[in-house]
Each structure stands twice: as C-alpha cells, then as structure tokens.
Write a protein that holds these residues in place. Sequence first.
Motif, mmCIF file in Angstrom:
data_model
loop_
_atom_site.group_PDB
_atom_site.id
_atom_site.type_symbol
_atom_site.label_atom_id
_atom_site.label_comp_id
_atom_site.label_asym_id
_atom_site.label_seq_id
_atom_site.Cartn_x
_atom_site.Cartn_y
_atom_site.Cartn_z
ATOM 1 N N ASN A 149 0.810 -1.221 0.000
ATOM 2 C CA ASN A 149 0.000 0.000 0.000
ATOM 3 C C ASN A 149 0.839 1.265 0.000
ATOM 4 O OD1 ASN A 149 -2.442 -1.467 0.097
ATOM 5 N ND2 ASN A 149 -2.259 -1.667 2.326
ATOM 6 N N PHE A 150 0.365 2.247 -0.754
ATOM 7 C CA PHE A 150 1.098 3.509 -0.853
ATOM 8 C C PHE A 150 0.079 4.629 -1.054
ATOM 9 C CE2 PHE A 150 4.673 6.030 -1.037
ATOM 10 C CZ PHE A 150 4.970 6.618 -2.258
ATOM 11 N N PRO A 151 -0.598 5.061 0.006
ATOM 12 C CA PRO A 151 -1.633 6.084 -0.144
ATOM 13 C C PRO A 151 -1.054 7.481 -0.357
ATOM 14 C CG PRO A 151 -1.368 5.467 2.156
ATOM 15 C CD PRO A 151 -0.493 4.530 1.374
ATOM 16 N N LEU A 152 -1.795 8.279 -1.090
ATOM 17 C CA LEU A 152 -1.454 9.678 -1.332
ATOM 18 C C LEU A 152 -2.436 10.542 -0.551
ATOM 19 C CD1 LEU A 152 0.241 11.745 -3.047
ATOM 20 C CD2 LEU A 152 -1.656 11.689 -4.691
ATOM 21 N N ILE A 153 -1.899 11.436 0.258
ATOM 22 C CA ILE A 153 -2.715 12.261 1.133
ATOM 23 C C ILE A 153 -2.579 13.728 0.748
ATOM 24 C CG2 ILE A 153 -3.125 12.942 3.547
ATOM 25 C CD1 ILE A 153 -1.463 10.213 4.139
ATOM 26 N N LEU A 154 -3.724 14.374 0.589
ATOM 27 C CA LEU A 154 -3.755 15.817 0.384
ATOM 28 C C LEU A 154 -4.379 16.412 1.636
ATOM 29 C CD1 LEU A 154 -3.800 14.470 -2.552
ATOM 30 C CD2 LEU A 154 -4.610 16.717 -3.309
ATOM 31 N N GLU A 155 -3.556 17.026 2.471
ATOM 32 C CA GLU A 155 -4.031 17.521 3.768
ATOM 33 C C GLU A 155 -4.991 18.700 3.595
ATOM 34 O OE1 GLU A 155 -3.359 16.644 6.956
ATOM 35 O OE2 GLU A 155 -1.606 15.338 6.868
ATOM 36 N N SER A 156 -4.683 19.580 2.669
ATOM 37 C CA SER A 156 -5.520 20.753 2.431
ATOM 38 C C SER A 156 -5.518 21.049 0.928
ATOM 39 C CB SER A 156 -4.995 21.956 3.224
ATOM 40 O OG SER A 156 -5.829 23.082 3.052
ATOM 41 N N PRO A 157 -6.339 20.318 0.183
ATOM 42 C CA PRO A 157 -6.307 20.441 -1.279
ATOM 43 C C PRO A 157 -6.605 21.858 -1.755
ATOM 44 C CG PRO A 157 -7.598 18.544 -0.601
ATOM 45 C CD PRO A 157 -7.316 19.327 0.641
ATOM 46 N N SER A 158 -5.957 22.227 -2.847
ATOM 47 C CA SER A 158 -6.203 23.524 -3.477
ATOM 48 C C SER A 158 -6.513 23.289 -4.943
ATOM 49 C CB SER A 158 -4.981 24.426 -3.318
ATOM 50 O OG SER A 158 -3.868 23.849 -3.955
ATOM 51 N N PRO A 159 -7.129 24.266 -5.607
ATOM 52 C CA PRO A 159 -7.520 24.084 -7.009
ATOM 53 C C PRO A 159 -6.356 23.717 -7.926
ATOM 54 C CG PRO A 159 -8.717 25.923 -6.081
ATOM 55 C CD PRO A 159 -7.734 25.490 -5.025
ATOM 56 N N ASN A 160 -5.133 24.153 -7.606
ATOM 57 C CA ASN A 160 -4.006 23.815 -8.487
ATOM 58 C C ASN A 160 -3.585 22.344 -8.355
ATOM 59 O OD1 ASN A 160 -2.494 23.702 -6.135
ATOM 60 N ND2 ASN A 160 -1.327 25.563 -6.546
ATOM 61 N N GLN A 161 -4.243 21.611 -7.486
ATOM 62 C CA GLN A 161 -4.020 20.175 -7.395
ATOM 63 C C GLN A 161 -5.054 19.382 -8.197
ATOM 64 O OE1 GLN A 161 -3.687 20.239 -2.948
ATOM 65 N NE2 GLN A 161 -1.774 19.109 -3.320
ATOM 66 N N THR A 162 -5.918 20.088 -8.891
ATOM 67 C CA THR A 162 -6.816 19.435 -9.839
ATOM 68 C C THR A 162 -5.967 18.802 -10.934
ATOM 69 O OG1 THR A 162 -8.666 20.926 -9.417
ATOM 70 C CG2 THR A 162 -8.595 19.841 -11.584
ATOM 71 N N SER A 163 -6.094 17.496 -11.101
ATOM 72 C CA SER A 163 -5.210 16.790 -12.013
ATOM 73 C C SER A 163 -5.643 15.337 -12.130
ATOM 74 C CB SER A 163 -3.768 16.865 -11.487
ATOM 75 O OG SER A 163 -2.852 16.320 -12.407
ATOM 76 N N LEU A 164 -4.943 14.610 -12.999
ATOM 77 C CA LEU A 164 -5.113 13.158 -13.119
ATOM 78 C C LEU A 164 -3.922 12.511 -12.423
ATOM 79 C CD1 LEU A 164 -6.536 10.678 -14.306
ATOM 80 C CD2 LEU A 164 -5.292 11.084 -16.436
ATOM 81 N N TYR A 165 -4.203 11.673 -11.446
ATOM 82 C CA TYR A 165 -3.155 11.071 -10.627
ATOM 83 C C TYR A 165 -3.021 9.589 -10.937
ATOM 84 C CZ TYR A 165 -3.205 15.325 -7.882
ATOM 85 O OH TYR A 165 -3.105 16.639 -7.488
ATOM 86 N N PHE A 166 -1.767 9.151 -11.020
ATOM 87 C CA PHE A 166 -1.480 7.739 -11.238
ATOM 88 C C PHE A 166 -0.551 7.206 -10.165
ATOM 89 C CE2 PHE A 166 -3.449 6.671 -15.178
ATOM 90 C CZ PHE A 166 -3.477 7.842 -15.930
#
Lengths: 109, 113
Positions: free
Chosen positions: B73-90
Amino acid sequence: GQQLNQSPQSMFIQEGEDVSMNCTSSSIFNTWLWYKQDPGEGPVLLIALYKAGELTSNGRLTAQFGITRKDSFLNISASIPSDVGIYFCAGPRFNQFYFGTGTSLTVIP
Amino acid sequence: EAQVTQNPRYLITVTGKKLTVTCSQNMNHEYMSWYRQDPGLGLRQIYYSMNVEVTDKGDVPEGYKVSRKEKRNFPLILESPSPNQTSLYFCASKRDRANYGYTFGSGTRLTVV
C-alpha cells in the motif's frame, strides 16, 4: 527536476502512414523507455533501450537510443486506428523516474 | 491478476478538505510511485518509495504526503487540497529500483473546487 521534451506535441495522421517522434533531454540518461497511454488508462511499457546507439523493434514500433544519450526516437510504421494514444519517453536517473511531455497521436481511418 | 488498484477513479472535493487516494499492488513490488498528469507537462513524479518505510520527494511534492507502512500500500494524502491540485493522478509500481517496467493503476481524476 529533469525535463524530457517530446516533439511533436500532437500528430494527426492517416491510417497507413508512418510516424516519427522524438524525445530530448539536457541530461544524459543511461536507459530510455517508451510508454503508450490509451485513452482512460495508465501508460504501458512498449520498448526499453539500454545502450547508446541501440535500435530495438517491437512489431511495427522501432525505437533508437541516441548516440549522445540525451535523446531517443520512436517510429511507428503503417499506423492503424488502435495506435491512437499518448506516447511518452521515460528514463531513470538516480532513484527517480522521469517521463516526457508526451506526443498525442490521432489516426484518421 | 497482477495489478495496481487505486481508488477512487473520480473525486470532486472542496478546497481545504483533507482527502486520501489509496493505492495497492499485488505483485510484491518494492518500488512504488505517485505521478500527476497535466496537459503539456506529461507525468511528473510526486513521491516515490523504494521499500517499506522509505519514501522520498519527487519533482512536485508540495501539498502532498505519502506513507509506506506495508509493502503493498502507498496512499497519497492531500491535507488541504487547493484548485491547483486538480489533475489526473497515477499510482505505479515496479519490482525494484533497477527494474524499469512500471505497472500503472487506472488513474484518479481529482477536481478541487
């Protein structure tokens, strides 16, 4: 970080045509790889190159490792509709793994 | 079937609301990584992990956290997301640092409003 620049950024070709694209870097890479991303999916490895000057084929795909080790080339012969997608060059440096900016290919039947 | 599974596939969230994107692989791979894909920029590495409890920053780590408590397991955490983190994640994994054959997940399309 490293920037792998691919050109062209996009291509629109007729089915049956040959395709050429390239990837350049300001840094030397000891391994070059080419991946393809189908629409809505993650990239899949197509070809791996391990030596400067190496020419490797995978079906209709042929890739070359540039002599300077700062570039690589991918050719697709006799394109077909399922070739559509985004093609990425990639390479490892130290512990990181870098991808290029991508070339989007559209094949018109 | 050998695969990398990431969830969710699509996520719309609001600025500042903490979120986690999960990633799991069943191939006993040592090396795992997160990338974001943006038009014209290709895939950029956010974080990577060479083994359990070993993580390191990629090229665009700001605003993200990861953990590798278990090999799979390798989770990705966004503690306080902002609009510039809108994206496609792989999420992607490969056997080890020296191996080059990445297996990618199917992607998570994140929109932060």
